[in-house]
Enzyme design. Structure first.
Site, PDB file in Angstrom:
ATOM      1  CE  LYS A  42      56.134  77.243  10.774  1.00 46.18           C
ATOM      2  NZ  LYS A  42      54.936  76.409  10.474  1.00 46.18           N
ATOM      3  CD  GLU A  97      61.632  88.614   6.105  1.00 47.73           C
ATOM      4  OE1 GLU A  97      61.478  87.477   5.619  1.00 47.73           O
ATOM      5  OE2 GLU A  97      60.737  89.186   6.732  1.00 47.73           O
ATOM      6  CG  ASP A  98      60.658  84.600   3.104  1.00 47.98           C
ATOM      7  OD1 ASP A  98      60.539  85.789   3.499  1.00 47.98           O
ATOM      8  OD2 ASP A  98      59.715  83.786   3.158  1.00 47.98           O
ATOM      9  CG  ASP A 101      54.600  91.088  -1.199  1.00 49.88           C
ATOM     10  OD1 ASP A 101      54.718  91.524  -2.350  1.00 49.88           O
ATOM     11  OD2 ASP A 101      53.535  90.599  -0.776  1.00 49.88           O
ATOM     12  CE  LYS A 129      56.213  88.835  -4.391  1.00 50.46           C
ATOM     13  NZ  LYS A 129      54.828  88.317  -4.159  1.00 50.46           N
ATOM     14  CG  PHE A 150      52.104  83.917  -4.014  1.00 50.71           C
ATOM     15  CD1 PHE A 150      52.026  84.863  -2.997  1.00 50.71           C
ATOM     16  CD2 PHE A 150      52.306  82.586  -3.680  1.00 50.71           C
ATOM     17  CE1 PHE A 150      52.130  84.477  -1.661  1.00 50.71           C
ATOM     18  CE2 PHE A 150      52.416  82.197  -2.346  1.00 50.71           C
ATOM     19  CZ  PHE A 150      52.321  83.148  -1.338  1.00 50.71           C
ATOM     20  CB  VAL A 151      57.809  83.168  -5.964  1.00 51.11           C
ATOM     21  CG1 VAL A 151      57.823  83.895  -7.297  1.00 51.11           C
ATOM     22  CG2 VAL A 151      58.237  84.106  -4.838  1.00 51.11           C
ATOM     23  NE  ARG A 163      57.126  76.538   5.370  1.00 48.93           N
ATOM     24  CZ  ARG A 163      56.854  77.825   5.486  1.00 48.93           C
ATOM     25  NH1 ARG A 163      57.622  78.712   4.905  1.00 48.93           N
ATOM     26  NH2 ARG A 163      55.803  78.227   6.174  1.00 48.93           N
TER      27      ARG A 163
HETATM   28  P1  IMP Z   1      55.447  91.839   3.391  1.00 50.61           P
HETATM   29  O1  IMP Z   1      55.162  92.196   4.813  1.00 50.61           O
HETATM   30  O2  IMP Z   1      54.254  92.109   2.514  1.00 50.61           O
HETATM   31  O3  IMP Z   1      56.715  92.428   2.842  1.00 50.61           O
HETATM   32  O4  IMP Z   1      55.557  90.272   3.342  1.00 50.61           O
HETATM   33  C1  IMP Z   1      56.656  89.556   3.731  1.00 50.61           C
HETATM   34  C2  IMP Z   1      56.267  88.110   3.993  1.00 50.61           C
HETATM   35  O5  IMP Z   1      55.130  87.699   3.211  1.00 50.61           O
HETATM   36  C3  IMP Z   1      57.398  87.203   3.571  1.00 50.61           C
HETATM   37  O6  IMP Z   1      58.314  87.007   4.607  1.00 50.61           O
HETATM   38  C4  IMP Z   1      56.654  85.939   3.164  1.00 50.61           C
HETATM   39  O7  IMP Z   1      56.461  85.112   4.280  1.00 50.61           O
HETATM   40  C5  IMP Z   1      55.310  86.421   2.649  1.00 50.61           C
HETATM   41  N1  IMP Z   1      55.271  86.548   1.188  1.00 50.61           N
HETATM   42  C6  IMP Z   1      55.206  87.684   0.464  1.00 50.61           C
HETATM   43  N2  IMP Z   1      55.215  87.417  -0.850  1.00 50.61           N
HETATM   44  C7  IMP Z   1      55.303  86.072  -0.948  1.00 50.61           C
HETATM   45  C8  IMP Z   1      55.382  85.170  -2.074  1.00 50.61           C
HETATM   46  O8  IMP Z   1      55.381  85.544  -3.263  1.00 50.61           O
HETATM   47  N3  IMP Z   1      55.468  83.859  -1.758  1.00 50.61           N
HETATM   48  C9  IMP Z   1      55.496  83.385  -0.487  1.00 50.61           C
HETATM   49  N4  IMP Z   1      55.434  84.183   0.573  1.00 50.61           N
HETATM   50  C10 IMP Z   1      55.338  85.516   0.347  1.00 50.61           C
END
Ligand code: IMP
Length: 174
Positions: A42, A97-98, A101, A129, A150-151, A163
């Site tokens: 989402k 993507e948002d 990470d 990040k 964490f944002v 959101r």
């Molecule tokens: P990754 O698989 O660790 O790259 O995580 C990606 C997903 O984790 C993103 O699409 C977000 O839904 C969530 N996520 C990672 N960091 C944050 C953050 O700082 N705030 C909110 N959601 C995050």
């Protein structure tokens, strides 16, 4: 636990200005293509809704929902809980993507999309990040590179909250 989101990292006007730049670049790059934007639910919904209105060429919209976080800040297993329907033949897929990470979610998603045999697959993420990366992934369009915090806001949540904030803020437990 009380939460403090008073620390604004990226303002509403900075976000909107950057999205206009991304939209112009994407419109140029895909002028001769068959653009299909894939919104990752989402967290990317707000970014997606603003970005598509800054793209001036024809495009299709698709949506996918992955389960990767369980109301907390630690990653868990990734799987598609609402997948793609339809044929991706000839589509130039741009994953929206948002935030990237650790990179695990994007790594899973790019493989998932490639298996559907599109013409091309690229990635656009509002936030990156890089200091948290565990797997190497390519992000073709990045809105903002951010530090290890964490944002929330502008689609990003903590336990499904925040959101609706029009800006990106650092979440500080107090
Ligand atoms: P990754 O698989 O660790 O790259 O995580 C990606 C997903 O984790 C993103 O699409 C977000 O839904 C969530 N996520 C990672 N960091 C944050 C953050 O700082 N705030 C909110 N959601 C995050």
């Amino acid at each position: 636990m009380k939460l403090d989101v008073s620390s604004i990292l990226i303002t509403e006007s900075q976000i909107q200005e950057r999205i206009r730049e991304l939209g112009a670049q994407i419109s140029k790059d895909y002028e001769a293509g068959n653009l299909m934007l894939l919104c990752v639910l989402k967290g990317a919904i707000v970014f997606f809704a603003d970005l598509i209105r800054c793209i001036s060429i024809p495009l299709r919209c698709e949506f996918i929902q992955l389960a990767s976080y369980n109301d907390g800040t630690e990653p868990s297993q990734i799987r598609a809980i609402q997948g793609l329907s339809g044929n991706l033949n000839h589509a130039d897929v741009l994953i929206i993507e948002d935030i990237v990470d650790t990179g695990h979610t994007l790594n899973f998603l790019v493989d998932y999309v490639k298996r559907l045999k599109p013409e091309s697959v690229k990635v656009c993420s509002l936030l990156d990040k890089p200091s948290r990366r565990q797997v190497s992934v390519t992000i073709d369009y990045v809105g903002f590179e951010i530090p290890n915090a964490f944002v929330v806001g502008y689609g990003l949540d903590y336990a499904q909250q925040y959101r609706n904030l029009p800006y990106i803020a650092i979440l500080n437990p107090v």
